[in-house]
Each structure stands twice: as structure tokens, then as C-alpha cells.
Design an enzyme around this catalytic site. Structure first.
Site, PDB file in Angstrom:
ATOM      1  CB  CYS A  10     -27.642 -14.251 -38.384  1.00 33.40           C
ATOM      2  SG  CYS A  10     -26.780 -15.735 -38.959  1.00 33.40           S
ATOM      3  CG  ASP A  42     -10.507 -16.857 -38.388  1.00 35.12           C
ATOM      4  OD1 ASP A  42     -11.345 -16.755 -39.319  1.00 35.12           O
ATOM      5  OD2 ASP A  42      -9.294 -16.672 -38.552  1.00 35.12           O
ATOM      6  CG  ASP A  60     -24.518 -20.515 -37.347  1.00 35.74           C
ATOM      7  OD1 ASP A  60     -25.491 -20.221 -36.613  1.00 35.74           O
ATOM      8  OD2 ASP A  60     -23.763 -19.669 -37.835  1.00 35.74           O
ATOM      9  CG  ASP A  83     -18.778 -20.055 -40.034  1.00 35.03           C
ATOM     10  OD1 ASP A  83     -18.859 -18.934 -40.568  1.00 35.03           O
ATOM     11  OD2 ASP A  83     -19.295 -20.319 -38.940  1.00 35.03           O
ATOM     12  CG  HIS A 131     -28.620 -34.514 -30.027  1.00 32.09           C
ATOM     13  ND1 HIS A 131     -28.868 -35.753 -29.479  1.00 32.09           N
ATOM     14  CD2 HIS A 131     -28.970 -33.606 -29.076  1.00 32.09           C
ATOM     15  CE1 HIS A 131     -29.337 -35.604 -28.253  1.00 32.09           C
ATOM     16  NE2 HIS A 131     -29.418 -34.316 -27.980  1.00 32.09           N
ATOM     17  CB  SER A 132     -33.604 -34.030 -32.915  1.00 34.58           C
ATOM     18  OG  SER A 132     -33.909 -35.403 -32.717  1.00 34.58           O
TER      19      SER A 132
END
Length: 337
Positions: A10, A42, A60, A83, A131-132
Site C-alpha cells: 500500500c 468509504d 485492490d 474492505d 484478468h491478466s
């Protein structure tokens, strides 16, 4: 098998101040069934599907903060699902998001996926695809769908006067992970840090849902003070007791030696006029600004409820820390004493 390049977590987030500038004039369509959007900063979006069911959506991803690909997959997935728990929900399913070098060792990517899937399974969710793409720097995370009763959604900006602030994980993750590869952190301290990052907030959420939670969030890239600022918003001041803040070893020592993170400096610059410090401890200040990867849940509850929650956490030998209290608005959103 090769190791991952360490440069992320992060701490790689775009600074809050820059995000404000990017988003200030973007006005999404306001659908009636979107009951939580990004207007209040939020933790996730919430869509009401019926009188009894609301869907929570979040995503994320980030570059790795550890060399071990399996561990990175675990941490990234744990962080992505957090989250959902911060809104009071349960995880239903998740999609992989992956970026990986064209000439990379695909056994590494497989281990990342394996680590992520193991955590989704532990959460009681299903990995349903993803997805890549090719990218010079490996990045991984999840898009996560959860569910919650519409009347039981936790928001991050609804504390009440006199509430107690509780947090479930120690601080200092950014400082510890960024310093480990420079040989400044012991194996024991680094393992304590990564064990915490890969620990699901599901277990704390499963206790919290049995109580009246006034406000909740998870502590991630904007640091403890950034997320407290969002919780206090315009009506309250949150007073942090610096002596009660839980900190990983050796985060304060690292900060006192000026081993700062760029994310921590971004948070300090953004929050400069929102925090009053009544302590003389630069190292601890830096810990409070430090970006957390897969940090703990933080809740605002009344005093009697806090006592009951702490007792249950202690009975189950789980971490819980009381770090402050909510007051009616004073000169700044946050005071650190």
C-alpha cells in the site's frame, strides 16, 4: 524459482491529496440503488439488491512488498478482501487481477495465484476468474464481491460522541517491510509483520457483527491518521492516546533513524493541518502516518460495548487495542496526546 522484486504494498498508493485533485470534478450518475459510493471515501461500494440483500464491491492490487510469491499472493488477497469486512459484510467471490513480465518465470505467477486462492477459500469465498496482462513489474490483487444486510452496513464516518476507538492489528508495516531488504529488520520481526498482513480481518468482523458498531474502516495506505481523519469528518475530533498505540518491532527505531517511506511522507503532507501533536516523539509520529498493507479493522463503539468486545477478543486470544476516543469537534479532526 526466482524471487519477486520488492517495491510495493500500500506504500505504492497515489497520495490522498493527488486523488482529491483527480476526482474533484468527476460526478458519477447517482443511481437510487447505489447506497454507498466514493463521495464519502468509504471502503467499498454498496448496491442494494432487495430489502434483505446488498452487494459490496471493491478491488485492490499492488506490487509486492515481499520476495516470496506465495506469501505475496496471500497478503494481496487478504488486503483486497479487507474492505468487505470493513463494511460489515462477508466475502462471496473474487476475480484475480494480475500483471506479470512477458519473459518472467510463470511458476512465480502460479504461486501468487495459489496464495491468493488459499486466502479466498479461507474466507469462505470462491475464486471465479480474473484478468491478466503483461507488465514489466509484477502486480497482483483481487476484485471482490461481498454481501451484507442493507440495515447492517458499517460506514467509516458515523462515530458518536464519547465513543472508544478500537483497532485489531499493530502499526508500522510500511516501515518494517521497506527496511527488511536493507538488512535493518530481523527475521523474527519480519515474520511477525508478514503473519499479521496475511491474517484475515474476517475473524475480527465475525466478532464485531454481534455488537452495535457505530463506524468502521480498515487501516491501509493512508495510515492510521488518514483513516481517522475520514472517520472524524466535520463533526468530531478523535483523540489518540499515543501510549496505547500498538506498534510492530522495530518500526519506531527505524523512524527515529530517518528510514521513512514515501507513502508516509505523502500522508504527513496531506494531513499536516488536520493533526495536532502533544507528544515529542518523531518516530511514533512517523508510525502514525505510515501506510499499512493489509492493516487491521478499526471501529468506533460506545464504552460499554468496547468493554464487551475487548473481553471477547481476549477470551479468544485475538489482538485488540483501545487507542482513543471520539469528542465533539475541536480545532482539528485529530489530536495525538
Amino acid at each position: 524459482m526466482s524471487k519477486l522484486e520488492v517495491c510495493g504494498g500500500c506504500n505504492a498508493k497515489i497520495a490522498a491529496g493527488n486523488l482529491d485533485k483527480l476526482l474533484y470534478d468527476i460526478e458519477p450518475l447517482k443511481r437510487d440503488d447505489i447506497i454507498v459510493g466514493f463521495d464519502k471515501k468509504d471502503d467499498a461500494a454498496v448496491i442494494q439488491m432487495s430489502d434483505d440483500v446488498a452487494v459490496i464491491q471493491t478491488l485492490d492490487f499492488f506490487p509486492s512488498m515481499v520476495e516470496d510469491p506465495y506469501l505475496f499472493g496471500q497478503i494481496a488477497a487478504t488486503n483486497s478482501m479487507s474492505d468487505i469486512y470493513a463494511m460489515g459484510g462477508e466475502v462471496v467471490c473474487a476475480l484475480n487481477i494480475a500483471m506479470f513480465p512477458l519473459e518472467g518465470d510463470f511458476d512465480i505467477l502460479r504461486e501468487i495465484f495459489r496464495g491468493g486462492n488459499d486466502k479466498v477459500v479461507e474466507a469462505g469465498g470462491s475464486l471465479t476468474g480474473g484478468h491478466s496482462i503483461h507488465d514489466p513489474l509484477t502486480k497482483y490483487g483481487l476484485s471482490v464481491t461481498g454481501k451484507v444486510h442493507p440495515d447492517k452496513i458499517w460506514k467509516n464516518n458515523t462515530p458518536q460522541n464519547g465513543d472508544v476507538i478500537l483497532i485489531t492489528k499493530k502499526l508500522g508495516v510500511g516501515l518494517v517491510t521497506s527496511s527488511y531488504n536493507a538488512g535493518l529488520v530481523s527475521e523474527e520481526d519480519f515474520k511477525a509483520c508478514t503473519d499479521q498482513m496475511s491474517y484475515l480481518n474476517k475473524y475480527a468482523r465475525d466478532i464485531f457483527v454481534n455488537y452495535d458498531i457505530h463506524a468502521a474502516t480498515d487501516v491501509t495506505g493512508f495510515g492510521l491518521l488518514g483513516h481517522l481523519s475520514e472517520m472524524a469528518e466535520d463533526d468530531f475530533t478523535i483523540v489518540v492516546d499515543s501510549k496505547k498505540v500498538p506498534v510492530l518491532n522495530p518500526a519506531i527505531d527505524l523512524a527515529n533513524e530517518f528510514y521513512f517511506t514515501s507513502g508516509g511522507q505523502n500522508n504527513r503532507n496531506y494531513l499536516g493541518n488536520k493533526v495536532e501533536f502533544y507528544i515529542e516523539n518523531m518516530g511514533l509520529e512517523e508510525v502514525l502516518f505510515d501506510p499499512q498493507t493489509s492493516g487491521g479493522l478499526m471501529v468506533s463503539v460506545d464504552r460499554p460495548t468496547a468493554d464487551k468486545i475487548i473481553a471477547e477478543f481476549n477470551e479468544k486470544e485475538m489482538q485488540i487495542y483501545e487507542i482513543g476516543e471520539v469528542k465533539l469537534r475541536r480545532s482539528t479532526p485529530i489530536i495525538v496526546k
